[in-house]
Design a protein around this motif. Structure first.
Motif, mmCIF file in Angstrom:
data_model
loop_
_atom_site.group_PDB
_atom_site.id
_atom_site.type_symbol
_atom_site.label_atom_id
_atom_site.label_comp_id
_atom_site.label_asym_id
_atom_site.label_seq_id
_atom_site.Cartn_x
_atom_site.Cartn_y
_atom_site.Cartn_z
ATOM 1 N N THR A 211 0.873 -1.164 0.000
ATOM 2 C CA THR A 211 0.000 0.000 0.000
ATOM 3 C C THR A 211 0.916 1.221 0.000
ATOM 4 O OG1 THR A 211 -1.667 -1.216 1.248
ATOM 5 C CG2 THR A 211 -1.890 1.178 1.180
ATOM 6 N N LEU A 212 0.909 1.958 -1.072
ATOM 7 C CA LEU A 212 1.783 3.115 -1.227
ATOM 8 C C LEU A 212 1.124 4.363 -0.641
ATOM 9 C CD1 LEU A 212 2.954 2.376 -4.877
ATOM 10 C CD2 LEU A 212 4.109 1.771 -2.753
ATOM 11 N N ASP A 213 1.924 5.393 -0.408
ATOM 12 C CA ASP A 213 1.418 6.614 0.225
ATOM 13 C C ASP A 213 0.505 7.428 -0.689
ATOM 14 O OD1 ASP A 213 2.776 6.021 2.544
ATOM 15 O OD2 ASP A 213 4.546 7.174 1.977
ATOM 16 N N GLU A 214 0.702 7.336 -1.992
ATOM 17 C CA GLU A 214 -0.083 8.122 -2.932
ATOM 18 C C GLU A 214 -0.895 7.211 -3.847
ATOM 19 O OE1 GLU A 214 1.977 11.222 -5.042
ATOM 20 O OE2 GLU A 214 3.513 11.300 -3.478
ATOM 21 N N HIS A 215 -1.900 7.802 -4.495
ATOM 22 C CA HIS A 215 -2.696 7.090 -5.498
ATOM 23 C C HIS A 215 -2.141 7.470 -6.871
ATOM 24 C CE1 HIS A 215 -6.292 5.045 -6.981
ATOM 25 N NE2 HIS A 215 -6.221 5.909 -7.968
ATOM 26 N N TYR A 216 -1.769 6.473 -7.644
ATOM 27 C CA TYR A 216 -1.147 6.715 -8.955
ATOM 28 C C TYR A 216 -2.105 6.330 -10.076
ATOM 29 C CZ TYR A 216 3.151 7.100 -6.285
ATOM 30 O OH TYR A 216 4.111 7.491 -5.386
ATOM 31 N N THR A 217 -2.230 7.211 -11.059
ATOM 32 C CA THR A 217 -3.030 6.903 -12.239
ATOM 33 C C THR A 217 -2.151 6.763 -13.474
ATOM 34 O OG1 THR A 217 -3.430 9.259 -12.599
ATOM 35 C CG2 THR A 217 -5.098 8.040 -11.358
ATOM 36 N N ASN A 218 -0.937 7.295 -13.394
ATOM 37 C CA ASN A 218 -0.008 7.256 -14.514
ATOM 38 C C ASN A 218 1.040 6.166 -14.248
ATOM 39 O OD1 ASN A 218 1.950 7.697 -16.443
ATOM 40 N ND2 ASN A 218 1.997 9.921 -16.176
ATOM 41 N N LEU A 219 1.145 5.210 -15.153
ATOM 42 C CA LEU A 219 2.076 4.098 -14.984
ATOM 43 C C LEU A 219 3.524 4.579 -14.936
ATOM 44 C CD1 LEU A 219 1.971 1.012 -14.695
ATOM 45 C CD2 LEU A 219 2.290 0.836 -17.150
ATOM 46 N N ASN A 220 3.832 5.685 -15.618
ATOM 47 C CA ASN A 220 5.198 6.235 -15.616
ATOM 48 C C ASN A 220 5.607 6.754 -14.231
ATOM 49 O OD1 ASN A 220 5.586 5.671 -18.342
ATOM 50 N ND2 ASN A 220 4.677 7.610 -18.958
ATOM 51 N N HIS B 118 13.486 -4.983 -10.800
ATOM 52 C CA HIS B 118 13.490 -4.096 -11.953
ATOM 53 C C HIS B 118 12.254 -4.347 -12.801
ATOM 54 C CE1 HIS B 118 15.889 -7.583 -13.256
ATOM 55 N NE2 HIS B 118 15.400 -7.367 -14.453
ATOM 56 N N TYR B 119 11.888 -3.324 -13.561
ATOM 57 C CA TYR B 119 10.682 -3.349 -14.385
ATOM 58 C C TYR B 119 11.019 -3.928 -15.745
ATOM 59 C CZ TYR B 119 6.409 -1.627 -16.625
ATOM 60 O OH TYR B 119 5.217 -1.537 -17.297
ATOM 61 N N LEU B 120 10.212 -4.884 -16.205
ATOM 62 C CA LEU B 120 10.437 -5.544 -17.489
ATOM 63 C C LEU B 120 9.584 -4.953 -18.612
ATOM 64 C CD1 LEU B 120 10.415 -9.222 -16.171
ATOM 65 C CD2 LEU B 120 12.406 -7.781 -16.642
ATOM 66 N N GLY B 121 8.616 -4.129 -18.247
ATOM 67 C CA GLY B 121 7.685 -3.582 -19.235
ATOM 68 C C GLY B 121 6.395 -4.374 -19.244
ATOM 69 N N ASP B 122 5.350 -3.783 -19.782
ATOM 70 C CA ASP B 122 4.036 -4.419 -19.906
ATOM 71 C C ASP B 122 3.516 -4.910 -18.548
ATOM 72 O OD1 ASP B 122 1.778 -5.180 -21.354
ATOM 73 O OD2 ASP B 122 2.563 -7.206 -21.699
ATOM 74 N N ARG B 123 3.695 -4.073 -17.497
ATOM 75 C CA ARG B 123 3.217 -4.347 -16.140
ATOM 76 C C ARG B 123 3.873 -5.581 -15.509
ATOM 77 N NH1 ARG B 123 -1.149 -0.868 -15.508
ATOM 78 N NH2 ARG B 123 -1.929 -1.862 -13.643
ATOM 79 N N LYS B 124 5.076 -5.926 -15.956
ATOM 80 C CA LYS B 124 5.788 -7.094 -15.418
ATOM 81 C C LYS B 124 7.069 -6.651 -14.720
ATOM 82 C CE LYS B 124 3.717 -10.165 -18.630
ATOM 83 N NZ LYS B 124 3.759 -11.210 -19.550
ATOM 84 N N PHE B 125 7.330 -7.277 -13.588
ATOM 85 C CA PHE B 125 8.495 -6.977 -12.777
ATOM 86 C C PHE B 125 9.283 -8.259 -12.539
ATOM 87 C CE2 PHE B 125 5.582 -3.615 -11.830
ATOM 88 C CZ PHE B 125 6.355 -2.522 -11.517
ATOM 89 N N GLU B 126 10.552 -8.090 -12.232
ATOM 90 C CA GLU B 126 11.355 -9.208 -11.750
ATOM 91 C C GLU B 126 11.838 -8.812 -10.353
ATOM 92 O OE1 GLU B 126 14.030 -11.777 -14.227
ATOM 93 O OE2 GLU B 126 15.525 -10.670 -13.053
#
Length: 100
Positions: free
Chosen positions: A35-44, A62-70
């Motif tokens: 649960t993060l401190d802010e509400h984000y609407t922009n993926l960037n 790290h971020y792999l792109g297309d909403r995927k993380f490692e």
């Protein structure tokens, strides 16, 4: 006898509701829930906030792109939910293991 069946039914229903609410909130096996401190609407803006939180928790990510993380060598997919916490709608970040 009817009372026993009724009590078992009520207990079973409550147990099922608690289990389903935990699954709905993302607390399944292997999920990373934040649960993060802010509400984000922009993926960037959202992705760097997730990575920062993971780094703070001592994880390699790290971020792999297309909403995927490692994270720590395992692949995860980002799922976001809005859940009520204390009657306040809160954005919850769930990283679920990638099944691919």
């Amino acid at each position: 006898m009817e009372t026993v069946i009724l009590v078992i039914g009520v207990i079973g229903t409550i147990s099922l509701m608690l289990f389903m609410s935990n699954q709905w909130l993302g607390y399944g096996k292997g999920n990373i829930v934040m649960t993060l401190d802010e509400h984000y609407t922009n993926l960037n803006e959202y992705v760097p906030a997730i990575l920062t939180k993971l780094y703070e928790d001592g994880k390699s990510a790290h971020y792999l792109g297309d909403r995927k993380f490692e994270v720590n060598g395992k692949r995860y997919v980002l799922v976001e939910r809005t859940v009520p916490i204390g009657r306040v709608p809160t954005q919850q970040t769930v990283l679920m293991p990638d099944k691919k």
